[in-house]
Write an enzyme that holds these catalytic residues in place. Structure first.
Site, mmCIF file in Angstrom:
data_model
loop_
_atom_site.group_PDB
_atom_site.id
_atom_site.type_symbol
_atom_site.label_atom_id
_atom_site.label_comp_id
_atom_site.label_asym_id
_atom_site.label_seq_id
_atom_site.Cartn_x
_atom_site.Cartn_y
_atom_site.Cartn_z
ATOM 1 N N ARG A 1 0.830 -1.214 0.000
ATOM 2 C CA ARG A 1 0.000 0.000 0.000
ATOM 3 C C ARG A 1 0.857 1.252 0.000
ATOM 4 O O ARG A 1 0.346 2.355 0.199
ATOM 5 C CB ARG A 1 -0.918 0.004 1.206
ATOM 6 C CG ARG A 1 -0.193 -0.134 2.524
ATOM 7 C CD ARG A 1 -1.142 -0.153 3.675
ATOM 8 N NE ARG A 1 -0.451 -0.526 4.907
ATOM 9 C CZ ARG A 1 -0.987 -0.424 6.102
ATOM 10 N NH1 ARG A 1 -2.198 0.055 6.225
ATOM 11 N NH2 ARG A 1 -0.327 -0.799 7.165
ATOM 12 N N ASP B 1 -6.473 -4.081 0.369
ATOM 13 C CA ASP B 1 -7.062 -2.979 -0.391
ATOM 14 C C ASP B 1 -6.084 -1.854 -0.686
ATOM 15 O O ASP B 1 -6.415 -0.896 -1.379
ATOM 16 C CB ASP B 1 -8.294 -2.429 0.327
ATOM 17 C CG ASP B 1 -7.990 -1.907 1.734
ATOM 18 O OD1 ASP B 1 -6.807 -1.702 2.062
ATOM 19 O OD2 ASP B 1 -8.948 -1.716 2.512
ATOM 20 N N ARG C 1 5.518 9.810 3.499
ATOM 21 C CA ARG C 1 6.701 9.444 4.284
ATOM 22 C C ARG C 1 7.979 9.841 3.539
ATOM 23 O O ARG C 1 8.022 9.827 2.306
ATOM 24 C CB ARG C 1 6.726 7.939 4.553
ATOM 25 C CG ARG C 1 5.458 7.415 5.174
ATOM 26 C CD ARG C 1 5.656 6.072 5.832
ATOM 27 N NE ARG C 1 6.008 5.014 4.901
ATOM 28 C CZ ARG C 1 6.138 3.724 5.263
ATOM 29 N NH1 ARG C 1 5.966 3.377 6.524
ATOM 30 N NH2 ARG C 1 6.444 2.800 4.374
ATOM 31 N N ASP D 1 10.903 -7.625 7.309
ATOM 32 C CA ASP D 1 10.514 -6.648 6.286
ATOM 33 C C ASP D 1 10.219 -5.284 6.891
ATOM 34 O O ASP D 1 9.961 -4.328 6.152
ATOM 35 C CB ASP D 1 9.304 -7.150 5.491
ATOM 36 C CG ASP D 1 8.114 -7.467 6.379
ATOM 37 O OD1 ASP D 1 8.216 -8.407 7.175
ATOM 38 O OD2 ASP D 1 7.081 -6.770 6.283
#
Length: 493
Positions: free
Chosen positions: A101, A129, A180, A260
């Site tokens: 995402r 989603d 970010r 991760d």
């Protein structure tokens, strides 16, 4: 050619882009566009990050900028991508993951990558989603900037934008996007991905890219017989050790330290079910989904080493010798305790190491744990005691008064002959008055869900300078209310 080459309308943020990570080629990412969200609105903005990026002072006044940072309009010159990686989640190999995402706009000429988190589905969404909810987005935005204010290496956050578009989690929530910023979003999992698939050529290209960009000294080292990849692993281990020492010293629980979620630059990354400790409990589990306590507060340093061992396995085809790879991890075992003790000495106002420091540190941590004493308030009050000599506010925190008095005697003896004013100043700079407690974040979130974003702005101002007194803001530095213990934070965001 960029997917955006045919666009006639794009938002010009005043940023200039360079290839950066995208220069590695299509094996490392998929090029795609963010998925638009309807009727975006501002939730929070960090002017400090805007200045870091070199944005103009009126950057947020443009509707085009708002749309672009919500993924609803292309960004001029950007080449959006989602990167592929794999990883271990809760100690189990999870296979291919990737930016499910998060869509990276690119790298600026100033060397900062800009990423939109919550900007829609990607090929790595694994049935998700691709969205982020307002709740978790506000938490990440505030904590990114809070960690920076604390001096802890971290990704940053330029802004949060919201939309009333529904997102389905345990309940229906509204959507949001976090912009970010970091020098790099490369994770341990990027290396694991190519190693697990025996794609040594791509593995080497990735390692060479990261070394040349961020660890150039590894090219000329005499460590490990000049093995640049082993030196790289050692450097990452040491950065990670230093980061974990800072987490433990400030009482920060990450909550989901999967491989991760580990930055190759030793940054705090992927703010999910994090928490700053209230009452000090070394075994505290902040992630409601972590039923086994793998990521409990006191387990974080060991988990980080385990994750580094996974990175070492991934780099083994490049390092070439298992014993050398293991040796490259060894310094973690000395850097972490040394860094941690250094941080704790600063919290105690001690500028130089002495033989009795470790028992002094361990003694106070045991007292705090035994009484579940509020971690942040204790250290700040101890700083005040060093300033004005009034010990009662500190002593009042403990039921075991005799135990505290005995420790205080040792603390006072350790400071015999030291400059009390200098010690007090060091303590004030090492013990924050403000941290992002769960209940403070929750209050800001609930207000924002009603379109009142003033709480986000207030918290941001306090957390960006957490060591300052901020007269009139003592309510944000007080004990958590009873209902704070009922807040459940999970991986769902």
């Amino acid at each position: 050619m960029s997917l955006l080459a045919e666009d006639t309308e794009a938002a010009d943020l005043g940023l200039r882009w360079k290839p950066g990570f995208a220069a590695l080629g299509p094996a490392f990412f998929t090029e795609l566009r963010p998925t638009p969200l309807p009727d975006p609105y501002w939730v929070g903005r960090s002017e400090a990050v805007a200045r870091e990026l070199g944005l103009p002072t009126d950057w947020h006044e443009s509707k085009a900028t708002l749309a672009a940072l919500t993924g609803s309009m292309p960004v001029a010159g950007a080449r959006p991508i989602a990167t592929v990686y794999s990883g271990h989640q809760f100690g189990v190999w999870a296979g291919q993951l990737g930016d499910g995402r998060a869509i990276m706009l690119g790298e600026t000429e100033g060397g900062l990558e800009v990423q939109l988190k919550g900007a829609g589905r990607t090929p790595y969404s694994r049935g998700g989603d691709g969205r982020a909810v307002l709740r978790s987005s506000i938490r990440e935005f505030l904590c990114s900037e809070a960690m920076h204010g604390l001096g802890i290496p971290t990704t940053r956050a330029l802004c949060v934008t919201g939309s009333d578009a529904p997102v389905y989690r345990e309940e229906i929530e509204s959507a949001a996007v976090v912009t970010r910023v970091a020098p790099s979003f490369v994770r341990f999992g990027h290396f694991e991905h190519f190693a697990a698939n025996q794609r040594d050529e791509e593995l080497r290209a990735l390692a060479d890219y990261v070394i040349d960009r961020y660890y150039p000294a590894c090219r000329t080292t005499d460590r490990f017989g000049g093995n640049a990849y082993a030196a790289f692993l050692e450097a990452v281990s040491e950065r990670t050790a230093a980061l974990l020492a800072q987490w433990q010293a400030v009482g920060f629980c990450h909550g989901v330290m999967n491989t991760d979620n580990m930055s190759i630059l030793g940054l705090t990354i992927d703010y999910g079910p994090f928490q700053f400790l209230d009452g000090f409990d070394p075994r505290h589990i902040c992630n409601h989904s972590d039923t086994q306590g793998r990521y409990a507060f006191n387990q974080q340093p060991n988990v980080a080493y385990w994750n580094l061992f996974c990175l070492a396995q991934a780099l083994l085809p490049l390092i070439g010798d298992q014993e050398v790879a293991v040796a490259a991890l060894e310094s973690y075992k000395t850097v972490f305790p040394n860094e941690f003790e250094g941080r704790m000495r600063a919290k105690l106002g001690l500028t130089e190491a002495a033989e009795g420091d470790r028992p002094l540190i361990e003694g106070v941590l045991k007292l705090l744990a035994a009484g579940k004493v509020d971690y942040t308030i204790f250290w700040r009050r101890l700083s005040g005691y060093m300033t004005d000599g009034n010990v009662e506010p500190v002593r009042d925190l403990f039921l075991d008064r005799a135990g505290f008095d005995a420790w205080l005697l040792s603390f006072s003896q350790r400071h015999a002959g030291t400059d009390r004013a200098l010690a007090a100043e060091l303590m004030r700079r090492s013990n924050p008055k403000f941290v992002l407690r769960n209940h403070l974040g929750q209050q800001a979130i609930e207000a924002s869900q009603q379109k009142d974003h003033s709480g986000v702005a207030t918290l941001l101002a306090l957390l960006q300078t957490p060591f300052e007194e901020h007269p009139g803001a003592d309510a944000y530095a007080g004990f958590p209310p009873d209902w704070a213990s009922t807040i459940e934070i999970s991986c769902s965001s």
